[in-house]
Design a protein around this motif. Sequence first.
Motif, PDB file in Angstrom:
ATOM      1  N   UNK A 158      48.857  53.458  35.406  1.00 49.33           N
ATOM      2  CA  UNK A 158      49.619  53.668  35.183  1.00 49.33           C
ATOM      3  C   UNK A 158      50.503  52.643  35.418  1.00 49.33           C
ATOM      4  N   UNK A 159      51.585  52.285  34.627  1.00 48.27           N
ATOM      5  CA  UNK A 159      52.362  50.610  34.573  1.00 48.27           C
ATOM      6  C   UNK A 159      53.022  50.345  35.933  1.00 48.27           C
ATOM      7  N   UNK A 160      52.902  49.183  36.057  1.00 46.74           N
ATOM      8  CA  UNK A 160      53.562  48.262  37.476  1.00 46.74           C
ATOM      9  C   UNK A 160      54.642  49.088  37.208  1.00 46.74           C
ATOM     10  N   UNK A 161      55.827  49.278  38.343  1.00 46.36           N
ATOM     11  CA  UNK A 161      57.012  50.045  38.465  1.00 46.36           C
ATOM     12  C   UNK A 161      58.147  48.728  39.862  1.00 46.36           C
ATOM     13  N   UNK A 162      57.298  48.509  40.396  1.00 50.23           N
ATOM     14  CA  UNK A 162      57.819  47.233  40.693  1.00 50.23           C
ATOM     15  C   UNK A 162      57.380  46.374  41.189  1.00 50.23           C
ATOM     16  N   UNK A 163      57.910  45.216  41.474  1.00 49.32           N
ATOM     17  CA  UNK A 163      57.555  43.078  41.162  1.00 49.32           C
ATOM     18  C   UNK A 163      56.021  43.505  41.768  1.00 49.32           C
ATOM     19  N   UNK A 164      55.922  44.398  43.047  1.00 47.73           N
ATOM     20  CA  UNK A 164      54.670  44.211  43.955  1.00 47.73           C
ATOM     21  C   UNK A 164      53.711  44.913  42.951  1.00 47.73           C
ATOM     22  N   UNK A 165      53.813  45.728  42.222  1.00 50.39           N
ATOM     23  CA  UNK A 165      52.486  46.437  41.555  1.00 50.39           C
ATOM     24  C   UNK A 165      52.488  45.440  40.739  1.00 50.39           C
ATOM     25  N   UNK A 166      53.161  44.566  40.205  1.00 50.26           N
ATOM     26  CA  UNK A 166      52.874  43.863  39.014  1.00 50.26           C
ATOM     27  C   UNK A 166      52.391  42.613  39.663  1.00 50.26           C
ATOM     28  N   UNK A 167      52.337  42.313  40.769  1.00 47.55           N
ATOM     29  CA  UNK A 167      51.746  41.202  41.023  1.00 47.55           C
ATOM     30  C   UNK A 167      50.556  41.609  41.443  1.00 47.55           C
ATOM     31  N   UNK A 168      50.272  42.889  42.258  1.00 46.30           N
ATOM     32  CA  UNK A 168      48.769  43.200  42.656  1.00 46.30           C
ATOM     33  C   UNK A 168      47.858  43.177  40.836  1.00 46.30           C
ATOM     34  N   UNK A 169      48.548  43.993  39.825  1.00 40.96           N
ATOM     35  CA  UNK A 169      47.815  43.680  38.272  1.00 40.96           C
ATOM     36  C   UNK A 169      47.671  42.584  37.838  1.00 40.96           C
ATOM     37  N   UNK A 170      47.886  41.941  38.322  1.00 39.41           N
ATOM     38  CA  UNK A 170      47.681  40.587  37.776  1.00 39.41           C
ATOM     39  C   UNK A 170      46.892  39.317  38.917  1.00 39.41           C
ATOM     40  N   UNK A 171      46.889  39.848  39.896  1.00 40.84           N
ATOM     41  CA  UNK A 171      45.983  38.996  40.777  1.00 40.84           C
ATOM     42  C   UNK A 171      44.097  39.961  40.318  1.00 40.84           C
ATOM     43  N   UNK A 172      44.339  41.308  39.109  1.00 35.78           N
ATOM     44  CA  UNK A 172      43.266  42.079  39.059  1.00 35.78           C
ATOM     45  C   UNK A 172      42.518  41.214  37.185  1.00 35.78           C
ATOM     46  N   UNK A 173      43.137  40.018  37.030  1.00 34.21           N
ATOM     47  CA  UNK A 173      43.075  39.630  35.607  1.00 34.21           C
ATOM     48  C   UNK A 173      41.441  38.981  35.214  1.00 34.21           C
ATOM     49  N   UNK A 174      40.843  39.237  34.500  1.00 30.14           N
ATOM     50  CA  UNK A 174      40.026  38.764  34.493  1.00 30.14           C
ATOM     51  C   UNK A 174      39.909  37.226  35.222  1.00 30.14           C
ATOM     52  N   UNK A 175      38.658  36.858  35.171  1.00 35.02           N
ATOM     53  CA  UNK A 175      37.790  35.652  35.171  1.00 35.02           C
ATOM     54  C   UNK A 175      38.177  34.315  34.414  1.00 35.02           C
ATOM     55  N   UNK A 176      37.679  34.876  33.118  1.00 35.52           N
ATOM     56  CA  UNK A 176      37.914  34.024  31.766  1.00 35.52           C
ATOM     57  C   UNK A 176      39.248  33.682  31.041  1.00 35.52           C
ATOM     58  N   UNK A 177      40.105  34.405  31.825  1.00 39.09           N
ATOM     59  CA  UNK A 177      41.526  34.448  31.946  1.00 39.09           C
ATOM     60  C   UNK A 177      42.883  33.369  32.958  1.00 39.09           C
ATOM     61  N   UNK A 178      42.339  33.550  34.193  1.00 36.85           N
ATOM     62  CA  UNK A 178      41.919  33.125  34.995  1.00 36.85           C
ATOM     63  C   UNK A 178      41.938  31.665  35.156  1.00 36.85           C
ATOM     64  N   UNK A 179      40.753  31.097  34.661  1.00 38.55           N
ATOM     65  CA  UNK A 179      40.353  29.553  35.198  1.00 38.55           C
ATOM     66  C   UNK A 179      39.550  29.193  33.604  1.00 38.55           C
TER      67      UNK A 179
END
Length: 57
Positions: free
Chosen positions: A4-25
């Motif tokens: 499901x799509x993130x519906x709150x800011x905390x869900x969005x932050x949690x989703x972003x924390x799960x980005x692949x390593x190559x995208x965050x480094x």
Amino acid sequence: MTIPEATTMSELIEDCAQLPFALTHPEHPLPAPRAAAAWQIDDRSTRQVEGLGEYGV
């Protein structure tokens, strides 16, 4: 599996924390994007939208 799509800011932050390593480094960057092909509009495509201006499109 449906995610499901993130519906709150905390869900969005949690989703972003799960980005692949190559995208965050940046020391492990992804390959450069490929160039997009040039658009080509033929007569058949043009005829499909003829008169749509009358409908406010």
